[in-house]
Design a protein around this motif. Structure first.
Motif, PDB file in Angstrom:
ATOM      1  N   TRP A 167       0.834  -1.200   0.000  1.00 45.10           N
ATOM      2  CA  TRP A 167       0.000   0.000   0.000  1.00 45.10           C
ATOM      3  C   TRP A 167       0.875   1.260   0.000  1.00 45.10           C
ATOM      4  O   TRP A 167       0.605   2.214  -0.726  1.00 45.10           O
ATOM      5  N   ILE A 186     -11.962   6.028  -5.556  1.00 46.37           N
ATOM      6  CA  ILE A 186     -12.663   4.753  -5.338  1.00 46.37           C
ATOM      7  C   ILE A 186     -14.115   4.996  -4.930  1.00 46.37           C
ATOM      8  O   ILE A 186     -15.042   4.351  -5.449  1.00 46.37           O
ATOM      9  N   LYS A 246     -11.098   0.864   1.403  1.00 41.25           N
ATOM     10  CA  LYS A 246     -10.951   1.668   0.178  1.00 41.25           C
ATOM     11  C   LYS A 246      -9.542   1.533  -0.391  1.00 41.25           C
ATOM     12  O   LYS A 246      -9.368   1.380  -1.605  1.00 41.25           O
ATOM     13  N   SER A 247      -8.552   1.595   0.497  1.00 46.38           N
ATOM     14  CA  SER A 247      -7.173   1.516  -0.001  1.00 46.38           C
ATOM     15  C   SER A 247      -6.875   0.136  -0.595  1.00 46.38           C
ATOM     16  O   SER A 247      -6.190   0.016  -1.611  1.00 46.38           O
ATOM     17  N   ARG A 248      -7.432  -0.905   0.033  1.00 52.09           N
ATOM     18  CA  ARG A 248      -7.224  -2.261  -0.513  1.00 52.09           C
ATOM     19  C   ARG A 248      -7.902  -2.414  -1.870  1.00 52.09           C
ATOM     20  O   ARG A 248      -7.347  -3.036  -2.779  1.00 52.09           O
ATOM     21  N   LEU A 249      -9.066  -1.846  -1.976  1.00 45.44           N
ATOM     22  CA  LEU A 249      -9.780  -1.946  -3.249  1.00 45.44           C
ATOM     23  C   LEU A 249      -9.029  -1.185  -4.340  1.00 45.44           C
ATOM     24  O   LEU A 249      -8.906  -1.667  -5.478  1.00 45.44           O
ATOM     25  N   TYR A 250      -8.506  -0.029  -3.982  1.00 43.93           N
ATOM     26  CA  TYR A 250      -7.727   0.756  -4.947  1.00 43.93           C
ATOM     27  C   TYR A 250      -6.497  -0.045  -5.408  1.00 43.93           C
ATOM     28  O   TYR A 250      -6.233  -0.157  -6.610  1.00 43.93           O
ATOM     29  N   THR A 251      -5.777  -0.606  -4.435  1.00 39.82           N
ATOM     30  CA  THR A 251      -4.569  -1.393  -4.772  1.00 39.82           C
ATOM     31  C   THR A 251      -4.946  -2.593  -5.637  1.00 39.82           C
ATOM     32  O   THR A 251      -4.247  -2.917  -6.607  1.00 39.82           O
ATOM     33  N   LEU A 279      -7.505  -2.941  -7.660  1.00 35.41           N
ATOM     34  CA  LEU A 279      -7.878  -2.522  -9.027  1.00 35.41           C
ATOM     35  C   LEU A 279      -6.647  -2.159  -9.850  1.00 35.41           C
ATOM     36  O   LEU A 279      -6.565  -2.470 -11.039  1.00 35.41           O
TER      37      LEU A 279
END
Lengths: 255, 192
Positions: free
Chosen positions: A5, A23, B170-175, B177
Motif C-alpha cells: 500500500w 474509489i 478503500k485503499s485495498r480496493l484501490y490497490t 484494481l
C-alpha cells in the motif's frame, strides 16, 4: 500488505493523492458534495481521469466474468434442502481425525509465524529435556553400605590381613590389595556373628574379651608383617624394640 | 401484505427453537454467499462446498452470535474464512493441479446462445484472463474485490464483515484494481 500500500501510495502521490475519493466516486459511494468536488478535480487532473477510465474497464471485465460464471450456475449450494436436517446429518457423520492429521492440518493452515513459533518452542523444549537428562545422569551414585570400616581403606587392608592371619596363621602375607578386600567381609561377618552371640547371651563378655585379645595381638603381628612387606613404611620396624629404652639407660649405673 | 422480518429477528426465532427460521436465513443469503465463494475460489464445486460449510458453521455457532454485528456481516466473515482455509488447503495439496482444473473449468463456461462462436470464444478467453488475474491477487485484496464486485456490498458492510477500518477497505480496493489493471494488460499482451 502495508508495504504494498505504501508503494502504491508513493507512486500515486507523484501524480495525485485522491485515491480514496476516486474509489468512492467509482463505486458511487461518495456523497453529492464529494462527487461534485471530485468531478471538478478530474477536469484538471489527467492522471485521475486516466485511472478512473482504466478502473472502469477493469470493473466491466470483472462484471462480464461474474455474469458469465454465476449465470451458468443454476443451483445454489443447498438446492432447497432443509439446512437443519443437513446440519443434523453432518453432525451424526463427523469422522474422527487422528492426532497426526490434526497436527498436519494445524501446520498446513496456520500462518508462517505461528508455525515458526511452534517449531522454536518444540526445539527449546527438546533442548531443555536433553539438558535435564544429561544433568541427572552426571550425578554420582550414593551407595550406602552398612560398613563402618569401609571409609578407611588402610584400615580395611589391615583388618583383612589380620583376619586372614587368624584363620590361616601359616599362609604368607597378602600382597595383592584386592584379596584382603574380599576378606574384609569374612572378618566383619565374624564380628557380626559375635555381636549376635553377645546379644543372645550364648557368649559371655569374658569370652568376648578372650577372643578380642588375640585379635589385638594379631593386629600387632600383622603390623610388623605389613612393615616387612612395605605396606606401612612409617611404622617403626620391630628390631627397633631391641634397642635399649631411655629409662633402661637411666637405671643402668654409669660406666 | 406480510411484514418483512429482519435477519436479526429471524436468528432470534431460530435461537428460541423455531426449526424453520434458520432455513429462512439460508434462503436469503445463499446466493450471495455462493457468489462470494465462487469469486474467491473460482470453481463451482469448491464454491458450493464453501457455501455449505459457511451455513453449517453458522448453524453450529448460532448461540455465539450476539447481535453486535449484522447477520450479513457475520455470514460474510464466516464465508471469507472458509474460502481462505480452502485456498490454503488447495495450495498445499497441489497448486499446479488446481490451476489446471480451473483452466479446464474455464473452458466449460456456457456463453449466451445468441453470440457467434468467434465472439463466444473471445468472451471465454477474456473471462479466463480475468479469473486468472483475480486468483493471482493476494487473499486480502481478492476478498475485498469479490465482496464489492460479486456481492455489491457497500464499503461499510465490507469493513464490518472483515473487521477493518473503512479507509483500509478503500485503499485495498484501490490497490487491487491497480494490480488487476496491470495484470490484465500484461496477460492481454501475452495472449496477443
Amino acid at each position: 500488505m502495508k508495504e504494498m500500500w505504501d508503494k502504491t501510495m508513493r507512486e500515486r502521490k507523484e501524480i495525485c493523492a485522491r485515491a480514496e475519493d476516486l474509489i468512492a466516486y467509482l463505486y458511487s459511494e461518495a456523497s453529492e458534495t464529494e462527487a461534485r468536488d471530485f468531478e471538478k478535480h478530474i477536469e484538471r487532473c489527467a492522471p485521475c481521469r486516466t485511472e478512473l477510465a482504466a478502473f472502469g474497464d477493469v470493473r466491466e471485465a470483472v462484471g462480464e466474468w461474474r455474469e458469465q460464471a454465476l449465470g451458468s450456475i443454476a443451483s445454489p449450494a443447498f438446492e432447497n434442502k432443509d439446512v437443519t436436517a443437513f446440519a443434523s446429518a453432518q453432525e451424526i457423520y463427523k469422522p474422527k481425525r487422528s492426532a497426526l492429521a490434526a497436527i498436519r492440518e494445524f501446520f498446513t493452515l496456520s500462518p508462517l509465524w505461528m508455525r515458526a513459533a511452534t517449531a522454536a518452542i518444540a526445539l527449546i523444549f527438546c533442548a531443555l529435556a536433553f539438558i535435564a537428562i544429561a544433568h541427572f545422569k552426571e550425578q554420582p551414585k550414593v551407595v550406602v553400605i552398612n560398613e563402618p570400616n569401609k571409609a578407611n581403606p588402610v584400615q580395611e587392608n589391615r583388618n583383612a590381613t589380620v583376619a586372614s592371619k587368624d584363620e590361616q596363621p601359616n599362609t604368607p602375607a597378602i600382597k595383592e590389595p584386592t584379596v584382603p578386600q574380599q576378606k574384609v567381609f569374612v572378618a566383619n561377618n565374624d564380628k557380626a556373628q559375635t555381636t549376635r552371640q553377645v546379644k543372645n547371651g550364648t557368649i559371655s563378655h569374658q569370652q568376648l574379651a578372650g577372643t578380642r585379645k588375640p585379635a589385638l595381638r594379631s593386629n600387632l603381628n600383622a603390623s610388623e608383617e605389613l612393615v616387612e612387606n612395605d605396606y606401612l613404611p612409617f611404622t617403626a620396624p620391630s628390631h627397633e624394640e631391641k634397642l635399649p629404652s631411655l629409662a633402661d639407660l637411666a637405671d643402668e649405673p654409669n660406666q | 401484505m406480510g411484514t418483512v422480518t429482519s435477519d436479526e429477528q429471524v436468528v432470534e426465532r431460530a435461537l428460541s427453537g423455531d426449526a424453520e427460521a434458520f432455513g429462512e436465513i439460508v434462503r436469503r443469503w445463499e446466493r450471495r454467499i455462493f457468489a462470494l465463494a465462487y469469486g474467491m475460489l473460482g470453481r463451482e464445486e469448491d464454491a458450493r462446498d464453501a457455501t455449505q460449510e459457511t451455513f453449517l458453521s453458522a448453524f453450529r455457532n448460532l448461540r455465539g452470535f450476539r447481535g453486535e454485528a449484522k447477520v450479513s456481516s457475520w455470514l460474510h466473515r464466516i464465508a471469507v474464512n472458509q474460502c481462505i482455509t480452502r485456498q490454503r488447503r488447495a495450495k498445499v495439496r497441489s497448486e499446479t493441479a488446481l490451476e489446471d482444473e480451473q483452466e479446464a473449468d474455464g473452458a466449460s463456461y456456457s456463453a449466451p446462445a445468441m453470440e457467434s462462436p468467434a465472439r463466444a470464444a473471445e468472451s471465454r478467453e477474456r473471462t479466463a484472463i480475468v479469473r486468472r488475474a483475480i486468483n493471482a491477487l493476494p487473499a486480502e485484496l481478492r476478498q475485498v474485490v469479490v465482496m464489492k464486485e460479486f456481492e455489491e456490498l457497500t464499503f461499510q458492510e465490507i469493513a464490518d464483515a472483515l473487521d477493518l477500518p473503512l479507509s483500509t477497505v478503500k485503499s485495498r480496493l484501490y490497490t487491487a484494481l491497480r494490480q488487476l489493471q496491470m495484470r490484465l494488460k500484461n496477460m492481454a499482451h501475452e495472449v496477443a
